[in-house]
Structures are given as C-alpha cells and as structure tokens.
Design a protein around this motif. Structure first.
Motif, mmCIF file in Angstrom:
data_model
loop_
_atom_site.group_PDB
_atom_site.id
_atom_site.type_symbol
_atom_site.label_atom_id
_atom_site.label_comp_id
_atom_site.label_asym_id
_atom_site.label_seq_id
_atom_site.Cartn_x
_atom_site.Cartn_y
_atom_site.Cartn_z
ATOM 1 N N ARG A 1 60.865 -1.949 45.553
ATOM 2 C CA ARG A 1 60.141 -3.045 45.997
ATOM 3 C C ARG A 1 59.873 -3.577 45.157
ATOM 4 O O ARG A 1 59.083 -3.557 44.091
ATOM 5 C CB ARG A 1 59.189 -2.334 46.827
ATOM 6 N N PHE B 1 56.699 -2.497 42.094
ATOM 7 C CA PHE B 1 56.916 -2.285 41.225
ATOM 8 C C PHE B 1 57.522 -2.976 40.297
ATOM 9 O O PHE B 1 57.786 -2.436 38.821
ATOM 10 C CB PHE B 1 57.971 -1.050 41.353
ATOM 11 N N PRO C 1 58.781 -4.021 36.185
ATOM 12 C CA PRO C 1 60.942 -3.729 35.705
ATOM 13 C C PRO C 1 60.369 -2.482 36.507
ATOM 14 O O PRO C 1 61.516 -1.848 36.412
ATOM 15 C CB PRO C 1 59.886 -3.088 34.094
ATOM 16 N N ALA C 2 59.907 -1.675 37.148
ATOM 17 C CA ALA C 2 60.616 -0.602 37.986
ATOM 18 C C ALA C 2 61.528 0.038 38.698
ATOM 19 O O ALA C 2 62.016 0.514 39.066
ATOM 20 C CB ALA C 2 58.852 0.617 37.827
ATOM 21 N N ARG D 1 63.934 -1.648 38.463
ATOM 22 C CA ARG D 1 65.465 -1.623 37.559
ATOM 23 C C ARG D 1 65.580 0.086 37.944
ATOM 24 O O ARG D 1 64.590 0.817 37.576
ATOM 25 C CB ARG D 1 65.681 -1.855 36.497
ATOM 26 N N LEU D 2 66.696 0.696 37.884
ATOM 27 C CA LEU D 2 66.598 1.857 37.247
ATOM 28 C C LEU D 2 66.307 2.668 35.516
ATOM 29 O O LEU D 2 66.644 2.154 34.565
ATOM 30 C CB LEU D 2 68.444 2.540 36.777
ATOM 31 N N HIS D 3 65.362 3.414 35.945
ATOM 32 C CA HIS D 3 64.565 4.031 34.650
ATOM 33 C C HIS D 3 64.210 5.402 34.482
ATOM 34 O O HIS D 3 65.121 5.877 35.704
ATOM 35 C CB HIS D 3 63.404 3.045 34.205
#
Lengths: 116, 116, 116, 116, 116, 116
Positions: free
Chosen positions: C8, C11, C13-14, C16-18
C-alpha cells in the motif's frame, strides 16, 4: 544531570546552554582475582564513583572553577572522571579502568586506561 | 538535551540550573485498525514528534517564553508535549495517546489522554 | 525473522520485499492468583508461544496461505498471534492477554484483549 | 529491515527467504581527542552511517548485484558496512572502528578494524 | 538477591532451593499533579522503596517468619511489596500504584492497585 | 537462578544464603570467518551454553560437590563456565571467548580468554 554549553562551531545547537543526563559506568579489568575471588569490592567501587560524581550532580559545568576554559564534551568528562577514580581506587586495584558516560540510549563515550 | 531549574524546596539540588537528556516515546492506542491495518502511519507520527520537540532541543527552558512562570518538571513536560502532539495528529488519529519522557534508565514520567 | 512486503502506498519503501526480526512478548493479567500463587505457569505460556510462532519462523509471509490477501503489518500480526494464543491457553487462563511485537528498539505494536 | 536467504546447510531454516531488523552501531576509538575534545563529530558519523545504510533499507539482499554470490550473514554485513564507513570517514578520523549489527536482543555480530 | 524454594509440583526444578535477582520498579499514577507539578516526590518514593526492600535483601525467604507457609512466587512478592509501599506512601500519594518485579530480562510480574 | 553464600567479611550481607538470576552471554571472536561466513554456528554455541548451564540451574551452589571449598563469586563462575565452554567448542572454534554473567542491570562480571 548537568547543564553546560559547548562553544565551538562543530557543536551546532549544542553551543547554547543545554543539559544532559549522564549514566556513568565503571569497568574494572584485572589479570588475576584477589584472595576473595573478586576483581574489586563492588561496594567500594560504587562508593568511590559516588564520591567522584557528587560535586558534578545538578550543576552548570560552565560555572565550575575546575572546568574553567575547558570544553566539557562527553569524551572530556569520561577522562576527567577516570583520573579522579584512578587516584581513589589505586590502593585496592591494579589493572585497567574504563569509564563510560551514556548521554542517551544511542550516544556514549568512554575513556580507558591503566590504574597503577 | 535541555537545561532548566526547578525552584521549589522539594527538588533539593535540582533547584540549581542543571540539565537532562529526555528520551521521548509516543504510544498510540485505538480500538480498530484503519484500512491499511495500522494504528497510525509511523513516519507521520515520527515527523510530528520531531516537529514538536524541535523548539525544545538544546535549550535552557528557564529562558523560554512559553515556560515563563512554569515549573518544568518531567510530568509537566510530558503533558505539554502531549497537548502539542494531540493537536497535530488529530486529523489522522482518534484514540489514546501516551507521551513518556525518560530522564534516565530508572526515572521517567508519562501523560496519557484521549485525542479527539 | 520473517520476510514480507506491505503493498500500500502509505508504507513507502516497505512496499518492497524486506524483512524484520520480531521480539514477541506475551503479558497475562488476572484479577486473582491461582492456588499456586501464579497468574499462569510460565513454562506452559512459553511452550504455547513457541508453538504459535513455530510456523512463522524464517518464513516469507507473502507466500503463506494463511496470510493470502492480508496486509501483514505488525498490528495485524499481533492480533493474529493473540487469537492463536488465546485459543490455546483458554483452559488454563481466564483474564487479559496482551501480545507485543517489537520490530526494533524503537518501534513495536500490541494487541490486547480478553481470553474467555 | 532486510530480506535474504542463507543457502548453506548449516543455516537450517534460515536457508529459506526470511528477514531481519538490524540495529547498526558504530564505535570510534582513538588514542587522542581532536582540538574540539571529541573523537569524531557525532553528526558527521551519523550522516555517514545513514548514507551507507540507505541502499540496504527495505531490500531483498538476494536480488542486489553487490551481494551476488555472497552469503550475507550478519558477520559478512558487519564487514561490508565497515569497509563502506571506513572509506567515508577516513578524512576526519584515524583510529579503530567497530561496526555491530544487532539482529535481536540476544544475537549480534561485529567487525572491528583500523581506519587509516 | 534472595534465595527461596517453591514447593509445588508446577514449579519443576524451582522446587529446589535456588535464588533470584529481583529488579523492583514502582509506578505511581494520579489524575492530577500536586502544587509542585509532580505525581510524587521521587526521592521520597525511592526512600520508601528502599525501606520496604531492606528486610528482604540477601535473605533466604524460606526461613523468614513473615513468609512462613507462603509460596513466595514473584506474583506473591509483588503483592507483598505493594501492600508495604501503599501503607507508607498513603500520606503523600493518592492514586494507583504498580509494583513490578523483574526476575530476568524476559520474565517479570506486577501487582497493581489503588492507594487510598 | 541459583542460591549461594559468600563467606568472607568483604561480602557483608551476601555472607548469608541468598540468590541471584544470572544472564549468561557468550562472545566469540576470531580473526577470520569460516567457509560459511560465520564465526561460529550460533545454534551449536547456544546448545553448548545450555549444556554447560544445565547442572547449575535452580541449584544451591553451597551444596554442590564441584564448588566445595570455593567462593562462588560472579567472577569465579564466569571463569568456571568459560573453562567448560572452551572444552566443548574447541573442535569447531579457535579464537577468543568471553563469558559474561549479568547479576542485575547494573552489575556483571566477565572472563575472557583464548580457546585453542
């Protein structure tokens, strides 16, 4: 819990009179334990630390004679407290002493040196 | 990292000009999560907290207009910051806000109240 | 220690898969102590917590069936773990349970509710 | 807050794609203080640390060119960050630098070496 | 730093005589601040806490009259200390008092109740 | 969580049978990483630590054969655990091992030495 100002350009807003809570830790290291299997009597160490810190508590360092003309950075204060501690524990402790001043949970400074 | 004095007998040596590092935490509580499954956007919350704290950083509270005639205890400051925060997050958050000021690893004070 | 993405806009940069290390705490509150003067058997509580966390350990939440179509925010996960825990401790505990997920030393989320 | 996988048998379930929150600390040690009574300008140190960490934030390390064919253990990452930091602080700091990556409140790794 | 044994089956190996370091925290909550803008005089609170803890320090609780026939669980001790504290702070404090006993960095128990 | 007494004058009230919670940390340092980019397999290290601590858990050290006639100070115990650990990790680890015993959030002792 002291007030002070750091009057050099590098300190930015800390050139103003401001303050800090310092958490002071003392670390004693020796190669051997004494006859009681300890590095130092912890009650003695705490007493000495309290004696050394007493004159600094709730003070404005800018107005204390002993710091006249000095930049009282955390590094400087760690060294100052180390010297005072070293003098007072010398009789009971030979080894390495590290004094750490925590000014917040992310910033701290230490001074480390021999007590002989 | 502020300087201040607390000029009432009960504060003993803290009646002198001294200082403190305050670690400020903000806790947001709500009954429901929003459409993004969060209580509040943490980046927004941190931005607002920084805005509110900015004018207090590296200051001598005794000389600030806004605190004139006030006893700037930790409890008072927690309430003051709470009021400022509440005003700024109101659009994005309905619920309970707690502001905690840690002055050392053993002493802290909070103010807790609704944001509506 | 899980991987996930939060897709969404809020968030940033979150999206991205982190990943994250979550420290999970469980708090049990009751009005009375049981016949052994405890709120809950801590070994039982730890066992249940480990059982509940086991299927989440070292996983990419984005690929787990149970979280399909869900936004796995810290708040959501706290609620999810609370539900699982509540079901499993119900026989031995009546009271209030709070699950807290710490994602770093400055950010965390909790879910708090009754176990009946 | 990164995602990665550690594809060697010794890592057990951490061979799967999972994630971690890393708390990164930088420790600067020198034999002498500079003319401002400090080891290093803490604002400069924090800026450099942020620059070095920026490209790693909210990433899946498995897909980053710079880590291609590397096992991105905590030890490896501490060394990687140390090298990047050392290059950037060299002008303003000669001494010993330690980079610590905390992955939880019980596990961490450091790399320690000279900056010259 | 006390020794004790917990002689019920549920306590497993803790049925043996063993020991614990308890970190004792006292939390005072009130709806209003007093005329000095504080919840309670922190020095007074610390004095009272020390008085209450003094008779327990470096003791084997199994041999103390006051705990005869009692299961001295952490929960029980939190309640015991709360009662002692409440009696002694009553003159200077009306509100809510929570006593927390930390037995390690992962386990603790609290008792919370009114002081009137 | 052990009970013990320290029967020398220097220990004051700790000459009585009392107890302590010890948080035991193990720090492994090496000059090089192994082929898996790690200092030591953390699961192996934790297993060994648990094996070494197992016989000490919930014990009264005063009644254990292995400590007969010994002053079981924190310093002594750190050394004792170090020796046990060193013997067990020798096959998988060459380097420096430090064992730290935290007895409260303000007091701890370490023993540090080579594993060869």
């Amino acid at each position: 819990m002291i007030a002070h100002s750091l009057q050099r350009e590098v300190f930015g807003p800390a050139q103003r009179l401001h303050g800090a809570t310092y958490i002071v830790d003392a670390l004693f290291e020796s190669k051997k334990l004494d006859k009681d299997n300890i590095v130092i009597d912890i009650d003695h160490a705490l007493d000495v630390l309290k004696q050394v810190l007493k004159p600094l508590e709730y003070q404005n360092l800018d107005t204390m004679k002993v710091f006249k003309g000095k930049l009282t950075t955390t590094e400087f204060l760690a060294n100052y407290i180390h010297k005072q501690m070293a003098r007072k524990v010398r009789k009971n402790f030979k080894g390495h002493l590290t004094i750490t001043l925590g000014e917040s949970h992310i910033a701290w400074a230490s001074f480390s040196g021999k007590v002989k």
